[in-house]
Design an enzyme around this catalytic site. Structure first.
Site: not given
Ligand code: GTP
Ligand code: MG
Length: 268
Positions: A100, A183
């Site tokens: 992806r 993370e």
């Molecule tokens: P990915 O989400 O893994 O693609 O990474 P990113 O670079 O977008 O990081 P981000 O900080 O947005 O999110 C990382 C992780 O936080 C996710 O994989 C989820 O476990 C959690 N997370 C982020 N946003 C949300 C949300 O809106 N709802 C929930 N339930 N979990 C979230």
């Protein structure tokens, strides 16, 4: 998706060429087939090693968190840390994210662009405790903070709150030291309750929540936030003193976890 082949990785490029040729209907010769099998086996083995290193990264950070928890409990009969959960991305979800995020499918490239292969989620009672843990970990010399996303101070539009850090720890292997990113998600019980419910709903409705449910979830986010604010006020009534420093100063102006009164204090 046509990812550019890596000039540093001729073996991987060759396997890719052979797999593409096969997909286009040209059957590989027995020698080529053997080459593909060997190449795929090598990639598979690299993936297994990669996951193992990330598991070690989790173990290292988990030990740090457990030490803080036990030390605090021993000193204060109370812990700012409620729960700790760890997760290592499955091979399937790692492959899915690697595809992806569109880049080279080499272990080196995947390591560079995916930072949540290893994850630790820490749940705290109070908001101040979440900042405290992040700050104390960030101050440790062998742990490097790569990124900080403060979704507590700036929640996501859907109401998601949490503190996200990517930290890097050294893992000492027999032949070399591997720097492993982990993370960290740090949040209160209320934030965690909301996030896990939102996650289940988003999964069920494949991110197309009916408006009524969306509204309900928005309201639940507001209530969870209110609860955290009320708990924070109660906490400062019970335990007015912040624990003495030691942090990294990552979040200036944020108080540390409240240490309970020591024996002999009026509020016993
Ligand atoms: P990915 O989400 O893994 O693609 O990474 P990113 O670079 O977008 O990081 P981000 O900080 O947005 O999110 C990382 C992780 O936080 C996710 O994989 C989820 O476990 C959690 N997370 C982020 N946003 C949300 C949300 O809106 N709802 C929930 N339930 N979990 C979230
Ligand atoms: Mg995301």
């Amino acid at each position: 998706m046509d990812a550019a082949p890596s000039p540093q990785d001729p073996a991987e490029r060759r396997v890719r060429e052979l797999v593409t040729a096969r997909a286009e209907g040209r059957m590989p010769t027995p020698a080529e087939q053997e080459e593909i099998t060997a190449g795929l086996r090598q990639v598979y083995e690299e993936f297994i090693a990669l996951r193992m290193h990330y598991q070690f990264g989790i173990d290292e950070v988990l030990t740090k968190v457990e030490i803080l928890r036990k030390e605090f409990e021993q000193m204060h009969d109370y812990s700012p840390i409620e729960h700790v959960r760890t997760r290592l991305k499955s091979v399937e979800s790692l492959m899915e994210k690697a595809l992806r995020t569109e880049g080279e499918m080499t272990v080196r490239a995947i390591r560079e662009r995916i930072h949540d292969i290893a994850g630790i989620r820490i749940t705290t009672s109070f908001v101040a405790d979440a900042y405290w843990i992040a700050d104390i970990l960030a101050a440790q010399g062998d742990l490097e903070v790569l990124t900080v996303k403060d979704y507590i101070a700036s929640p996501k539009p859907n109401g998601y709150r949490s503190l996200h850090l990517i930290v890097q720890v050294p893992v000492y292997l027999s032949t070399h030291v591997e720097q492993v990113p982990v993370e960290l998600q740090i949040r209160t019980i209320a934030m965690d309750f909301w996030a896990s419910t939102e996650h289940k709903l988003s999964y069920k409705y494949e991110k197309n929540l009916p408006p009524a449910l969306r509204a309900e979830l928005d309201d639940a986010a507001r209530v969870a936030h209110e609860l955290d604010q009320r708990m924070e006020r109660l906490r400062s009534e019970i335990r007015p003193q912040a624990a003495p420093g030691g942090g990294s100063g990552l979040f200036p102006g944020r108080p540390g976890p409240a240490a309970p009164p020591t024996n002999g204090d009026a509020a016993g």
